[in-house]
Design an enzyme around this catalytic site. Structure first.
Site, PDB file in Angstrom:
ATOM      1  N   GLU A 402      32.021  88.955  71.564  1.00  0.00           N
ATOM      2  CA  GLU A 402      33.381  88.437  71.415  1.00  0.00           C
ATOM      3  C   GLU A 402      34.150  89.282  70.394  1.00  0.00           C
ATOM      4  O   GLU A 402      35.368  89.410  70.473  1.00  0.00           O
ATOM      5  CB  GLU A 402      33.359  86.957  70.985  1.00  0.00           C
ATOM      6  CG  GLU A 402      34.625  86.199  71.356  1.00  0.00           C
ATOM      7  CD  GLU A 402      34.491  84.689  71.208  1.00  0.00           C
ATOM      8  OE1 GLU A 402      34.514  83.983  72.218  1.00  0.00           O
ATOM      9  OE2 GLU A 402      34.372  84.214  70.063  1.00  0.00           O
ATOM     10  N   HIS A 431       6.459  89.584  79.528  1.00  0.00           N
ATOM     11  CA  HIS A 431       5.986  89.126  80.836  1.00  0.00           C
ATOM     12  C   HIS A 431       7.157  88.791  81.743  1.00  0.00           C
ATOM     13  O   HIS A 431       7.019  88.036  82.701  1.00  0.00           O
ATOM     14  CB  HIS A 431       5.066  87.924  80.643  1.00  0.00           C
ATOM     15  CG  HIS A 431       3.887  88.265  79.803  1.00  0.00           C
ATOM     16  ND1 HIS A 431       2.715  88.780  80.308  1.00  0.00           N
ATOM     17  CD2 HIS A 431       3.737  88.254  78.455  1.00  0.00           C
ATOM     18  CE1 HIS A 431       1.885  89.025  79.314  1.00  0.00           C
ATOM     19  NE2 HIS A 431       2.481  88.725  78.177  1.00  0.00           N
ATOM     20  N   LYS A 536      40.822  80.476  80.189  1.00  0.00           N
ATOM     21  CA  LYS A 536      41.270  79.118  79.852  1.00  0.00           C
ATOM     22  C   LYS A 536      42.539  78.782  80.620  1.00  0.00           C
ATOM     23  O   LYS A 536      42.702  77.693  81.154  1.00  0.00           O
ATOM     24  CB  LYS A 536      41.568  79.022  78.347  1.00  0.00           C
ATOM     25  CG  LYS A 536      40.358  78.915  77.478  1.00  0.00           C
ATOM     26  CD  LYS A 536      40.794  78.643  76.042  1.00  0.00           C
ATOM     27  CE  LYS A 536      39.656  78.818  75.067  1.00  0.00           C
ATOM     28  NZ  LYS A 536      40.100  78.911  73.679  1.00  0.00           N
TER      29      LYS A 536
HETATM   30  O1  LIG Z   1      35.997  75.962  67.400  1.00  0.00           O
HETATM   31  P1  LIG Z   1      36.876  75.937  68.586  1.00  0.00           P
HETATM   32  O2  LIG Z   1      38.318  76.098  68.242  1.00  0.00           O
HETATM   33  O3  LIG Z   1      36.646  74.691  69.397  1.00  0.00           O
HETATM   34  O4  LIG Z   1      36.530  77.164  69.485  1.00  0.00           O
HETATM   35  C1  LIG Z   1      35.255  77.329  70.031  1.00  0.00           C
HETATM   36  C2  LIG Z   1      35.048  78.738  70.518  1.00  0.00           C
HETATM   37  O5  LIG Z   1      36.018  79.072  71.473  1.00  0.00           O
HETATM   38  C3  LIG Z   1      36.444  80.414  71.290  1.00  0.00           C
HETATM   39  O6  LIG Z   1      37.693  80.399  70.751  1.00  0.00           O
HETATM   40  C4  LIG Z   1      36.511  81.138  72.571  1.00  0.00           C
HETATM   41  O7  LIG Z   1      37.252  80.380  73.452  1.00  0.00           O
HETATM   42  C5  LIG Z   1      35.452  80.985  70.319  1.00  0.00           C
HETATM   43  O8  LIG Z   1      35.946  82.075  69.656  1.00  0.00           O
HETATM   44  C6  LIG Z   1      35.182  79.812  69.478  1.00  0.00           C
HETATM   45  O9  LIG Z   1      34.050  79.966  68.697  1.00  0.00           O
END
Ligand SMILES: O=P(O)(O)OC[C@H]1O[C@](O)(CO)[C@@H](O)[C@@H]1O
Length: 623
Positions: A402, A431, A536
């Site tokens: 990421e 394995h 998203k």
């Molecule tokens: O802590 P949040 O805001 O729920 O985000 C969870 C995760 O989602 C992300 O933003 C990726 O969508 C990550 O970087 C982050 O760790």
């Protein structure tokens, strides 16, 4: 002037040799690493090799561009094989952190002295970048925020006194809260004490706590932990079912920096429903870890949850293990969190050193650059030879991918950077896929994580004369390292004495810094994740389309007689003819869950389907 490349063979271009040149090529030509060339990559025409990349020489190669012909043959780099020379390389490069009992061996990565010299100024720039970061520079320009996870283990480093105060207060509060929960001072309404933690969170709000629980939780922790880290209803049901009547003594920690991540919200709603159904009051058992004033924070405040702990704006999810995100869960499991912080702080100090050879994070970043040509051309396989470190590779997967997996560099050039990380544990993986690593496609380098202490003192025994179970584990690690190297597969080995809060803190800090340094070497922003937003957003669009489909189906299903619709009719009435495939998938999903009924045809032949809803919702019709 463009040269012509006559090569029908798979080739590995040496960026230094081809740097800045243009080449005519035919479709026979295959790039083993297409990211070395500018985009888009056509099947015929001219390619331009990006200039000024410091990368390994491919040796030996037969590149002859006399008479405008470039013939490139592919050969693995020749690694040192002479045992005495290798031993010298091992000793010359071995890094040791005495206080932490941590070693780093980079001798089985074949970087040359010349490469090391060429990288030196770039590493010095990376050190400067890291220094600026620690001083509070806005390191995340598009989000306009500082990146201060290093301050969490040395609060005095933070650029503002109030931040120092905030970090220290939060740590005190975490320790105090954990003590009170463990002692039963803070208890659930119907039980003497909390016995279970249900942690709801995803990504950086789950991976660190999961890794640390697996690595460090004692066999009988004061509170046992389980996780909901997805919006999979069956997975959530499973966790709740496993808790059974212990739901009454479960402390639910909801972790979300943004406070609005859908998976986490859904997990919370599902768990709250389970509480209602069990006649329990959720607010008396809930704790939130989130940014101040987020949706989650406000919900927890308004509903009067037991407590709320802050996530700071300047701590990213994937580097939040040493914030309340990681520390609260760890402390509740009886893990010494101050030791974790000490381990991380010691590693931070060690990785600020500007002498590359004495800086383990710089050495890691250097090896990554060498092994992957600075463009992610090889994958990082992480193999801890210790069951308790199983989740380290998964934790690193987010931290590295990421952070480094970016489309553009800081100057706006399209670079499509990153390093793929995977791995589970040794010798188990021996394995599974080590066969391919040894003999198959050469697209990786390995990081072995070695733990010297096999068992707590006094528990060892010899299962055959002179040999313990741990000797086998040791033997398999060493054997795999040797066998891979013999076949020109490079590896790094990180060794710790024991898996302790201190060494785990140090490992986290080591990799956080290595990622920061490497990001600087490849000139990308390691602290944002714009790509995640695309998925998203698309998911949001699917759910919006589903609502329209439902409305159309509801209207048809409320008719007398009911009017089953074909996919084309639904798409037409949704004014979304181009989305017919997605509409089909929505219908198939709803039908599989008994929420839509197939009147005619079957999902196997989409054009045959006629669909309706089992019930007419009149309120929906006029909504
Ligand atoms: O802590 P949040 O805001 O729920 O985000 C969870 C995760 O989602 C992300 O933003 C990726 O969508 C990550 O970087 C982050 O760790």
């Amino acid at each position: 002037m463009a040269s012509s490349i006559s090569a029908g063979l798979a080739l590995k271009l040496s960026p230094q040799r081809l740097s800045g040149k243009s080449f005519q090529f035919s479709s026979q030509l295959q790039f083993r690493n297409p990211s070395l060339v500018s985009y888009p990559l056509p099947t015929t025409g001219t390619v331009h090799v990006r200039p000024t990349r410091v990368a390994r020489e491919v040796s030996p190669t037969s590149i002859s561009d006399s008479a405008n012909d470039v013939v490139v043959s592919s050969k693995s780099p020749r690694l040192e094989k002479d045992p005495q020379a290798l031993w010298k390389r091992y000793v010359d490069w071995l890094y040791q952190h005495k206080e932490l009992g941590l070693y780093l061996d980079v001798s089985r990565v074949g970087f040359t002295d010349e490469f090391f010299r060429e990288m030196e100024p770039r590493l010095q720039k990376a050190f400067k970048d890291m220094e600026d970061l620690e001083k509070g520079a806005i390191a995340n320009p598009d989000e306009g925020r500082m990146v201060g996870h290093y301050w969490l283990r040395n609060p005095k480093l933070s650029p503002k006194a109030f931040l120092t105060q905030q970090i220290e207060n939060t740590l005190e509060r975490i320790c105090g809260f954990a003590e009170q929960v463990i002692s039963g001072k803070i208890r659930p309404p119907q039980k003497e004490r909390f016995t279970q933690i249900l942690s709801i969170g995803i990504g950086g709000s789950a991976l660190g706590p999961q890794f640390v629980a697996e690595a460090l939780a004692p066999d009988n922790p004061p509170l046992k932990i389980r996780f909901i880290d997805n919006t999979d209803p069956a997975g959530i049901d499973h966790q709740i079912a496993q808790l059974g009547s212990e739901l009454e003594s479960t402390l639910v920690i909801v972790v979300s920096k943004s406070g609005g991540t859908p998976e986490t919200r859904n997990g919370l709603l599902e768990v709250q429903k389970a509480f209602r159904e069990a006649g329990l009051e959720f607010s008396k058992q809930g704790v939130a870890i989130t940014q101040e004033n987020s949706l989650l924070d406000n919900t927890a405040r308004i509903e009067g949850w037991i407590d709320r702990f802050p996530m700071f704006d300047w701590v990213g999810g994937r580097t939040s293990e040493m914030s309340a995100v990681g520390l609260l869960a760890a402390a509740l499991q009886g893990i010494d969190i101050r030791e974790m912080l000490t381990g991380a702080a010691l590693m931070d100090e060690a990785t600020r050193i500007t002498l590359v050879k004495n800086n383990p994070a710089a050495l890691l970043a250097l090896c990554w650059y060498w092994a992957t040509d600075g463009v992610g051309s090889k994958d990082m396989v992480v193999l801890p030879y210790k069951d308790s470190l199983l989740l380290f590779s998964r934790y690193l997967q987010q931290l590295v991918m990421e952070s480094l997996g970016k489309e553009f560099d800081l100057d706006g050039n399209r670079v499509n950077q990153g390093i793929t990380v995977y791995g589970n544990k040794g010798s188990t993986d021996q394995h599974a896929y080590i066969q391919q690593l040894r003999d198959g496609v050469h697209n990786f380098f390995v990081t072995f994580i070695e733990v010297l202490r096999d068992r707590p003192p006094g528990h060892d025994w010899e299962l055959e004369p002179g040999v313990t179970c741990g000797d086998y584990l040791f033997g398999f690690l060493q054997g795999t390292r040797s066998a891979l190297y013999a076949n020109d597969r490079e590896s790094i080995t990180v060794t710790v004495q024991e898996v302790t809060p201190r060494s785990v803190g140090a490992l986290v800090a080591l990799y956080e810094r290595a990622v920061g340094i490497y990001a600087s070497l490849i000139n990308i922003n390691a602290y944002h994740q714009p790509g995640v937003e695309a998925g998203k957003k698309a998911a949001g669009e699917v759910l919006a389309l589903q609502k329209r489909v439902l409305a159309v189906l509801n209207e048809a299903s409320c008719k007398q007689p009911v009017e089953p619709l074909t996919l084309e009719e639904i798409a037409d009435r949704c004014h979304a003819p181009d989305d017919i495939e997605m509409i089909y998938k929505i219908i198939a999903h709803m039908a599989a869950n008994d929420r839509a009924l197939i009147a005619e045809g079957s999902c196997g032949s989409p054009r045959s389907i006629k669909v309706f809803l089992g019930e007419c919702n009149v309120d929906e019709m006029y909504a």
